[in-house]
Design an enzyme around this catalytic site. Structure first.
Site, PDB file in Angstrom:
ATOM      1  CG  HIS A 122      -0.317 -17.031 -21.768  1.00 50.18           C
ATOM      2  ND1 HIS A 122      -0.556 -17.790 -20.676  1.00 50.18           N
ATOM      3  CD2 HIS A 122       0.377 -17.942 -22.487  1.00 50.18           C
ATOM      4  CE1 HIS A 122      -0.506 -19.212 -20.630  1.00 50.18           C
ATOM      5  NE2 HIS A 122       0.269 -19.144 -21.656  1.00 50.18           N
ATOM      6  CE1 TYR A 133      -6.122 -15.294 -25.262  1.00 51.81           C
ATOM      7  CE2 TYR A 133      -4.502 -14.729 -23.149  1.00 51.81           C
ATOM      8  CZ  TYR A 133      -5.659 -15.517 -23.666  1.00 51.81           C
ATOM      9  OH  TYR A 133      -5.787 -17.001 -23.104  1.00 51.81           O
ATOM     10  CD  GLU A 162      -3.452 -19.768 -18.159  1.00 51.26           C
ATOM     11  OE1 GLU A 162      -2.976 -19.732 -16.542  1.00 51.26           O
ATOM     12  OE2 GLU A 162      -3.147 -18.484 -18.547  1.00 51.26           O
TER      13      GLU A 162
END
Length: 329
Positions: free
Chosen positions: A109, A113, A202
């Site tokens: 993740h 990003y 998540e």
């Protein structure tokens, strides 16, 4: 003063060094779900995003970059908590396996990003400022500080477990929702696809926290849990409705506030407590990713990113199917 019974999940045991025999089949199944959802940043196509980026308004760009800046920092905070505390405290092998895999996924993740910011932002000074948003941006700093205080604090494992369920369940909810709004408008396919994958991950991490909480012998009072959740809701509401208003991407702030309350109620319900806000989901198109537990969103296998062979190895009790080499062909 009565002695507080030791939590089986936290009780030191030499069994933690060996995966089998499985003690908690439901934890093992969660671990297998996480394995089945593995993906890498290289699998997300960002080729169309640069063209789309040029067509966005300055407000939309500002919103996206600052959301990504928060996300990039927050995954590092979750990682620090997992590696520095939870992995050391939890003594059940299959739970540690889940956390070990979560660490790998949080790294992906974080890479995703960072790649998105690299792809969209060409100015090196602005890029540097965004990568250091925890120090340079007050609204990002406030969220980060709230999460960080639970890593080094003296609170019980149960309190910290609930707090990090809020970080992954509530602190990401408004931003996830806003990015899905961009998808609904047909914008930024790379960003929105990675958002689907990450929000699914998540959601599973949040489910896992709720599962571990359900296995604790000593639960928190309803007042304490609602206090932690309400705190997180206020900070998220301030972030996505005021400091970084979702109006920048054409969303209604009042509805977004209701959505955050709705997500918080879902989390409270999953933790075994009564709702605090009794909020309805104002965004029907968000039903799929409302972080509701074992969601139909997860079962839909977003972008087919679920390894079927991993899930088929489960036969309902955490054991694996027997592998044979003597079948007739």
């Amino acid at each position: 003063m009565p002695l507080i019974p030791e939590e089986p999940l936290l009780a030191s045991s030499p069994d933690r060094f060996c995966m089998f025999p499985i003690q908690y089949p439901q934890i093992w199944e969660m671990y297998k779900k996480a394995l089945a959802s593995f993906w890498t940043a290289e699998e997300v196509d960002l080729s169309s995003d640069t063209r789309h980026w040029e067509t966005l308004t300055p407000g939309e760009r500002h919103f996206i970059t600052h959301v990504l800046a928060f996300f990039a920092a927050s995954d590092g905070i979750v990682l620090e908590n997992l590696a520095g505390r939870f992995m050391k405290e939890v003594q059940v092998a299959e739970a540690r396996a889940f956390y070990g895999f979560q660490i790998a996924i949080e790294n992906i993740h974080s890479e995703m990003y960072s790649l998105l910011l690299e792809s969209y932002i060409k100015d090196s000074d602005e890029k540097s400022r965004l990568f250091r948003a925890v120090e340079t941006n007050p609204c990002v700093e406030k969220k980060a500080k709230w999460a960080l205080r639970w890593i080094d604090g003296s609170e019980t494992f149960a309190e910290r477990l609930v707090a990090f369920a809020c970080v992954e369940g509530i602190f990401f909810s408004g931003s996830f929702c806003a990015i899905f709004w961009l998808k609904k408008r047909g914008l930024m396919p790379g960003l929105t696809f990675s958002n689907e994958l990450i929000s699914r991950d998540e959601g599973l991490h949040c489910d896992f926290a709720c599962l571990l909480y359900s296995l604790l012998r000593t639960k928190l009072t309803e007042e304490r849990v609602k206090g932690i959740v309400a705190d997180a809701v206020e900070i998220e509401r301030e972030f996505v409705c005021d400091a970084l208003p979702c109006a920048l991407v054409g969303m209604n702030g009042d509805l977004m506030s209701k959505y955050i309350e709705f997500v918080a109620d879902r989390l409270l319900d999953a933790l075994g407590y009564d709702k605090l806000y009794n909020a309805q989901n104002p965004f029907d198109w968000m039903e799929l990713i409302s972080l509701q537990g074992k969601t139909n969103f997860f079962e839909k296998r977003v972008g087919e990113y679920q390894k079927a062979s991993v899930m088929s190895s489960l036969n309902g009790n955490g054991a694996t199917h027997e592998f044979k080499l003597d079948e007739d062909f």
